[in-house]
Design an enzyme around this catalytic site. Structure first.
Site, short mmCIF file in Angstrom:
data_model
loop_
_atom_site.label_atom_id
_atom_site.label_comp_id
_atom_site.label_asym_id
_atom_site.label_seq_id
_atom_site.Cartn_x
_atom_site.Cartn_y
_atom_site.Cartn_z
N ASP A 4 36.45 33.51 35.76
CA ASP A 4 35.98 32.53 36.74
C ASP A 4 37.12 31.56 36.99
OD1 ASP A 4 33.61 33.83 36.47
OD2 ASP A 4 32.45 32.08 35.83
N ASP A 53 21.27 36.65 42.09
CA ASP A 53 21.23 35.65 41.02
C ASP A 53 19.82 35.08 40.98
OD1 ASP A 53 23.95 36.12 40.85
OD2 ASP A 53 24.45 34.46 42.17
#
Length: 238
Positions: free
Chosen positions: A8, A129
């Site tokens: 990330d 998600d």
């Protein structure tokens, strides 16, 4: 089964968030390129990258880093984070990534997802998600009021090449993925599913291998925190 170590990127650094909370992040010393090299040297073939700057801005903020990783290492990369138009998809495919992950933009506009799958065949992955069964959007700050499984049924024939399913309540928590919900997704999905969120041990990898229609699993915080050793993880690669 494919194992996707995660990177990330925020402010050119490797970070990990807890439940997607930008205020609850840990920064790591290695640069994203160095981290990718470490994974490559350990024998990994796949890589999951999220451009957190992109998720916040809707721009391909860290395209240069992605290009450098693609150029230096023979890794199959899936990239997500704020990809909201064809131009961004094109930039990433031109850079040489294997899959471009569409999330919020695809959930808010199903036609965008459908058109992207037609325009970029076999390149589009769909990021689902979910929190308590409902899809979240905009960096997980908004609940879409759409049930995950209902949405998937609506877009199942669009030509998505891969689904990445993340349980937000598990992400960054190292409490094991939500295998029950993931199984529900994989059972109805027309394309293979990647498990994401909460991987804490090699036992989680072994459980994932026993499920149907699972292409792979993403491992993030457990690697960075040393709970899973890279040498042990590479032995689980099929």
């Amino acid at each position: 089964m494919k194992i996707f170590p995660a990177i990330d990127i925020k402010d050119k650094k490797c970070v990990r968030l807890v439940k997607g909370d930008f205020a609850n992040k840990t920064e790591y010393e290695m640069s994203p390129v160095e981290q990718a090299g470490k994974y490559y040297d350990h024998g990994f073939k796949n890589l999951h990258i999220v451009d957190l700057d992109g998720a916040l801005t809707g721009e391909t903020v860290n395209l240069d880093i992605i290009q450098e990783i693609v150029t230096k290492f023979d890794l199959k990369i899936e990239i997500g984070g704020g990809i909201r138009n064809f131009e961004s998809i094109q930039k990433y495919t031109d850079a040489g990534v294997e899959k471009v992950i569409l999330g919020s933009a695809a959930i808010k506009d199903k036609n965008f997802l459908k058109d992207a799958c037609e325009k970029f065949p076999n390149k589009i992955a769909l990021g689902l998600d979910a929190k308590d069964g409902y899809l979240s959007v905009s960096g997980w700050k908004e609940n879409s009021n759409q049930l995950t499984l209902d949405y998937l049924k609506e877009v199942n024939d669009y030509g998505v090449s891969r689904i990445i399913y993340t349980d937000i309540n598990r992400d960054g928590m190292k409490q094991s993925p939500n295998f029950d919900e993931t199984s529900k997704v994989s059972e109805i999905s027309n394309c293979p599913v990647i498990i994401s969120g909460g991987v804490s041990s090699l036992d989680d990898i072994k459980i994932a291998k026993s499920l149907k229609n699972i292409e792979g699993i993403i491992v993030g915080k457990a690697i960075y925190d040393g709970d899973i050793k890279l040498d042990e993880l590479t032995r689980e690669i099929d």
